[in-house]
Design a protein around this motif. Structure first.
Motif, PDB file in Angstrom:
ATOM      1  N   SER A 113      -0.072 -22.420 -42.704  1.00  0.00           N
ATOM      2  CA  SER A 113      -0.392 -21.059 -42.277  1.00  0.00           C
ATOM      3  C   SER A 113      -0.621 -20.131 -43.461  1.00  0.00           C
ATOM      4  O   SER A 113       0.260 -19.939 -44.299  1.00  0.00           O
ATOM      5  N   GLU A 114      -1.816 -19.543 -43.514  1.00  0.00           N
ATOM      6  CA  GLU A 114      -2.092 -18.534 -44.530  1.00  0.00           C
ATOM      7  C   GLU A 114      -1.231 -17.295 -44.308  1.00  0.00           C
ATOM      8  O   GLU A 114      -0.849 -16.612 -45.263  1.00  0.00           O
ATOM      9  N   PHE A 130       1.151 -15.264 -35.038  1.00  0.00           N
ATOM     10  CA  PHE A 130       0.203 -15.927 -35.937  1.00  0.00           C
ATOM     11  C   PHE A 130       0.320 -17.455 -35.997  1.00  0.00           C
ATOM     12  O   PHE A 130      -0.399 -18.070 -36.766  1.00  0.00           O
ATOM     13  N   TYR A 259     -15.224 -10.054 -32.155  1.00  0.00           N
ATOM     14  CA  TYR A 259     -14.162 -10.545 -33.038  1.00  0.00           C
ATOM     15  C   TYR A 259     -13.258 -11.594 -32.373  1.00  0.00           C
ATOM     16  O   TYR A 259     -12.550 -12.323 -33.070  1.00  0.00           O
ATOM     17  N   PRO A 264      -5.761 -17.313 -33.123  1.00  0.00           N
ATOM     18  CA  PRO A 264      -6.469 -17.520 -34.391  1.00  0.00           C
ATOM     19  C   PRO A 264      -7.371 -16.344 -34.761  1.00  0.00           C
ATOM     20  O   PRO A 264      -7.490 -15.992 -35.939  1.00  0.00           O
ATOM     21  N   ASP A 265      -8.011 -15.715 -33.755  1.00  0.00           N
ATOM     22  CA  ASP A 265      -8.857 -14.551 -34.024  1.00  0.00           C
ATOM     23  C   ASP A 265      -8.029 -13.384 -34.571  1.00  0.00           C
ATOM     24  O   ASP A 265      -8.406 -12.739 -35.562  1.00  0.00           O
ATOM     25  N   THR A 267      -5.142 -13.549 -36.000  1.00  0.00           N
ATOM     26  CA  THR A 267      -4.634 -13.920 -37.328  1.00  0.00           C
ATOM     27  C   THR A 267      -5.697 -13.702 -38.390  1.00  0.00           C
ATOM     28  O   THR A 267      -5.437 -13.120 -39.451  1.00  0.00           O
ATOM     29  N   ARG A 268      -6.900 -14.174 -38.104  1.00  0.00           N
ATOM     30  CA  ARG A 268      -8.006 -14.047 -39.078  1.00  0.00           C
ATOM     31  C   ARG A 268      -8.267 -12.589 -39.423  1.00  0.00           C
ATOM     32  O   ARG A 268      -8.367 -12.222 -40.606  1.00  0.00           O
ATOM     33  N   GLU A 269      -8.386 -11.742 -38.425  1.00  0.00           N
ATOM     34  CA  GLU A 269      -8.713 -10.346 -38.672  1.00  0.00           C
ATOM     35  C   GLU A 269      -7.541  -9.591 -39.301  1.00  0.00           C
ATOM     36  O   GLU A 269      -7.740  -8.673 -40.096  1.00  0.00           O
ATOM     37  N   THR A 270      -6.317  -9.982 -38.960  1.00  0.00           N
ATOM     38  CA  THR A 270      -5.152  -9.315 -39.553  1.00  0.00           C
ATOM     39  C   THR A 270      -4.994  -9.701 -41.019  1.00  0.00           C
ATOM     40  O   THR A 270      -4.599  -8.859 -41.840  1.00  0.00           O
ATOM     41  N   LEU A 271      -5.307 -10.943 -41.361  1.00  0.00           N
ATOM     42  CA  LEU A 271      -5.241 -11.352 -42.766  1.00  0.00           C
ATOM     43  C   LEU A 271      -6.188 -10.523 -43.637  1.00  0.00           C
ATOM     44  O   LEU A 271      -5.922 -10.287 -44.816  1.00  0.00           O
ATOM     45  N   LYS A 272      -7.287 -10.062 -43.053  1.00  0.00           N
ATOM     46  CA  LYS A 272      -8.209  -9.200 -43.787  1.00  0.00           C
ATOM     47  C   LYS A 272      -7.685  -7.772 -43.891  1.00  0.00           C
ATOM     48  O   LYS A 272      -8.122  -7.005 -44.758  1.00  0.00           O
TER      49      LYS A 272
END
Length: 497
Positions: A113-114, A130, A259, A264-265, A267-272
């Motif tokens: 997990s990133e 996440f 989006y 996973p969606d 998580t991806r947008e929150t990591l940004k």
């Protein structure tokens, strides 16, 4: 269905019990919420929080250092906590959470997990946002595993309080040691209805849903940020921006289409945009989650609401005098436990202090989120624990009884208590003695006789069943919450008078 109270013939229902009165076979759909544990100020709550923090910090340290063996070793000890009978199993408790394979799977997901590697995941609750396959049931199961040691202690305390028999040499299951940062296995004493071990769970740490909500975060925090970004992108004519007319914001449906809204969606947008989630987390930390009310527990667990009038009558029916002191003590504890929940919890009778040289008839942990007992905290009246002394005298209580209660006070334990008694010949004189005690810096004592208990019950009944509001009345009487106890406010004001 057989409740714990029925199996052990406790003569009580959910409203007068501090623990969730579960079915001894099937599960009740409530969950242990780690977010609620963060707001417990007593020693038991702090022990649980230390365990949660040290365990998950250890897991994250192993993930970030790429120590897969340590990660698996930590998580593979998690087991299905069937002994609590909480969760979503259909039929007999079977567990949904972690066996060794599930623990290893969770370890692998965390290792990859990133969100864990970058620090987005900081607490156990974050994994439900996440990590695939993790939701409130898994978070509840993991929390139960981590605080198994304190739950064993709590179960033993409740067993002693209510006379529930304990079996010796029961396998404890893995118990987290916050000092050695490792799991320990051994034997303990626990109730074993029908030969199966039972762990009791305090009502104040269970919820129907978690305090931290992925849906709430997505709708109210992440989506608005994405909408603002789309407005900005459209104004600058950037390719790929959601085109709207008149400068309006993109709808949630349009944002979801572009989006996505899956875990996973998100998580991806929150990591940004990690600051968005950090802002949400800080907001939630500032708002203490509310415990389940009597009514919510009644609906969720199919248990009766407290019968306050019957509980009061059981107190009034006790003859005054030493011969019935224990009966009076028990009846008062039943009534006050029902009246003061969820502001006061974890009742304990005959609690020892000063190495056993003194005892307190009843002690409660102050878990108030609002109302009178929160007022005490806000006004710096030490009240982490609230003490109750019960005097079933056929005569007036006087200075010695007042001094006995105030001698139990300390800045560490608390400096507020209730003296329950039958009646006064000169009530005003005793209340003045209570005021003198407060003025002398020896603590705050509120005396409650039978007539006062009647008023407490009446106030609770009014709060639960308010009269219809007359819309033509320009100054209607305020509807008080159950936790606001106007009589206690009046008595406290007299102590300051």
């Amino acid at each position: 269905m057989t409740r714990v109270s029925e199996y052990y013939s406790l003569g009580r229902t959910q409203g007068t019990l501090d623990f969730v009165d579960v079915d001894t076979v099937n599960d009740i759909q409530v969950y242990v919420d780690p977010g609620s544990i963060r707001y417990l100020q007593d020693d038991w709550g702090k022990q649980c929080l230390k365990m949660l923090e040290t365990f998950f910090d250890s897991v994250l340290d192993s993930v970030r250092s790429n120590d897969k063996r340590r990660t698996v070793a930590l998580l593979s000890q998690l087991r299905e906590p069937n002994e609590t009978h909480l969760g979503i199993s259909r039929g007999p408790s079977a567990g949904r959470g972690f066996g060794s394979k599930m623990g290893a799977s969770f370890a692998e997901k965390l290792a990859q997990s990133e969100a864990a590697k970058t620090g987005l995941i900081q607490d156990l609750e974050d994994t439900a946002f996440f990590i695939d396959g993790v939701d409130k049931d898994i978070v509840s199961d993991v929390t139960t595993n981590i605080i198994r040691g304190p739950l064993i202690t709590y179960t033993q305390q409740m067993a002693e309080l209510f006379g529930i028999p304990l079996e010796s040499d029961v396998v404890s299951g893995p118990v987290w040691n916050p000092v050695s940062l490792d799991w320990e296995n051994g034997f303990t004493e626990l109730p074993t209805p029908d030969g199966k071990k039972l762990l009791l769970v305090p009502k104040v740490i269970v919820r129907r849903s978690m305090h931290m909500s992925r849906g709430e975060y997505y709708r109210n925090h992440l989506v608005p940020v994405l909408q603002d970004e789309e407005v900005d992108a459209a104004s600058r004519g950037l390719a790929g921006a959601i085109r709207t007319r008149g400068g309006r914001k993109a709808t949630q449906k349009e944002i979801r289409r572009k989006y996505g809204s899956t875990k996973p969606d998100v998580t991806r947008e929150t990591l940004k945009r990690p600051s968005v989630y950090e802002h949400y987390r800080q907001i939630k930390r500032k708002v203490a989650p509310q415990p389940l009310t009597h009514r919510e527990l009644s609906v969720t667990a199919d248990t009766p609401m407290p019968d306050y009038e019957r509980l009061l009558q059981e107190v009034l029916d006790v003859p005054s005098g030493k011969a019935d002191a224990t009966r009076y003590h028990n009846a008062v504890e039943c009534l006050l436990t029902a009246i003061f929940y969820p502001s006061l919890s974890m009742s304990d009778k005959e609690a020892e202090i000063h190495d056993g040289r003194k005892r307190i008839d009843i002690s409660y942990t102050n878990t108030a989120r609002d109302g009178f007992f929160k007022y005490l905290i806000r006004h710096r009246i030490q009240s982490r624990y609230v003490f109750v002394e019960c005097k079933n005298y056929g005569k007036d209580v006087t200075n010695p009884e007042l001094d006995q209660l105030s001698s139990r006070f300390s800045t560490l334990r608390g400096e507020f208590g209730i003296l329950a008694c039958r009646s006064f010949q000169d009530k005003a004189a005793f209340l003045r003695r209570c005021r003198d005690t407060a003025r002398d810096g020896r603590g705050f004592v509120i005396a409650l006789d039978d007539e006062d208990l009647k008023r407490l019950v009446s106030d609770v009944m009014v709060a639960l069943n308010p009269a219809p509001v007359d819309e033509s009345d320009p100054d209607p009487a305020p509807i008080r919450p159950v936790s606001d106890y106007p009589l206690l406010h009046e008595r406290l004001k007299e102590l300051h008078g």
